[in-house]
Write an enzyme that holds these catalytic residues in place. Structure first.
Site, PDB file in Angstrom:
ATOM      1  N   GLU A 146      29.866 107.400  83.552  1.00 26.37           N
ATOM      2  CA  GLU A 146      30.473 106.106  83.241  1.00 26.37           C
ATOM      3  C   GLU A 146      30.691 105.939  81.738  1.00 26.37           C
ATOM      4  OE1 GLU A 146      28.819 103.184  86.693  1.00 26.37           O
ATOM      5  OE2 GLU A 146      27.308 104.287  85.558  1.00 26.37           O
ATOM      6  N   GLU A 198      24.347 107.698  92.237  1.00 27.61           N
ATOM      7  CA  GLU A 198      23.448 106.552  92.388  1.00 27.61           C
ATOM      8  C   GLU A 198      23.050 106.292  93.835  1.00 27.61           C
ATOM      9  OE1 GLU A 198      25.876 105.726  88.623  1.00 27.61           O
ATOM     10  OE2 GLU A 198      26.256 106.542  90.626  1.00 27.61           O
ATOM     11  N   GLY A 241      25.293 106.970  84.840  1.00 32.78           N
ATOM     12  CA  GLY A 241      25.652 106.286  83.601  1.00 32.78           C
ATOM     13  C   GLY A 241      26.303 107.203  82.577  1.00 32.78           C
TER      14      GLY A 241
END
Length: 257
Positions: free
Chosen positions: A111, A131, A108
């Site tokens: 991202e 992930e 994240g």
């Protein structure tokens, strides 16, 4: 608004937002999301602010989403709440946001950095989408934005193996725009943001909008969209001021009109 997981500072026309969960390497949880949305919506609405910088700590920009918060969730809860969809509100910001990344930007965190308009990386930065090591996948746009930034081969390898990319490789691959010494990262990012904030406000928004359109349209449609925004800027006072200032060899005095 009082924030608990981020720090917000205004430096002239630049808003500096710092992720502030050092005990969790700035892991992204629902509170961080809510506070980031509030901070960036306030930034976007503030006419005195022209550009923002998002950063973390020297050790970690953000080491990922908060696994402890997600571990017990099932499909119904994830799908029912459309988990992570709230981050779209950050990407809707019309003014530019620069990510200043030092240390880990994983999952994240990677991202979130890619949601910004461009990334300035410290020489210590490490990017990755690990992930798959948790039995899942990117869920905040990592498979899409990373592929657009570095191409299918490298993005596929990173998503399937979870390996990290250092700053030098990230710059070569096109993920980051520049590498800076870690000690200078935030100040250089603020300096760059200040330069952007000093441009004509409507032109800044238009340039951001047309570059982003390149990822959503065909070449022909994108060029037509660019041309229409270019034409539209000739209806602004700032265009007249900018061209007059150029002829008179002086800085422009922008009004945002």
């Amino acid at each position: 608004m009082a924030y608990e997981t981020i720090l917000v500072e205004r430096r002239g026309a630049v808003t500096l937002v710092t992720l502030n969960r050092p005990q969790a390497l700035n892991a992204l949880n629902s509170q961080v999301l809510a506070e980031l949305i509030a901070a960036f919506e306030a930034f976007d609405a503030d006419e005195t602010q022209g550009c923002a910088v998002l950063t973390g700590s020297e050790k970690a920009f953000a080491a990922g989403a908060d696994i402890k918060e997600m571990a017990g969730m099932g499909f119904a809860q994830m799908y029912g709440t459309n988990h992570f969809a709230g981050y779209d509100r950050i990407t809707a910001t019309r003014k530019p946001i620069i990510a200043a990344v030092a240390g880990y930007a994983l999952g994240g965190g990677c991202e979130l950095a890619m949601m910004c308009d461009f990334i300035l990386a410290a020489d210590s930065a490490k990017f990755g989408q690990p992930e798959i090591k948790l039995g899942v996948s990117p869920g905040m746009g990592g498979s899409q934005r990373l592929t657009r930034a570095v191409g299918k081969a490298k993005a596929m390898e990173m998503c399937l193996t979870g390996r990290m990319m250092d700053a030098a490789e990230a710059e070569r691959a096109g993920l980051v725009s520049r590498i800076l010494p870690a000690a200078d990262l935030v100040e250089e990012a603020v300096k760059t943001a200040d330069l952007i904030a000093g441009m004509a406000p409507l032109a800044v928004k238009a340039n951001k909008e047309m570059v982003n359109a390149a990822f959503e349209t065909t070449l022909g449609q994108g060029v037509a969209f660019e041309r229409r925004l270019f034409h539209a800027l000739f209806g602004t006072e700032d265009q007249k001021e900018g061209m007059t200032a150029f002829v008179e060899k002086r800085p422009g005095n922008w009004t945002g009109k």
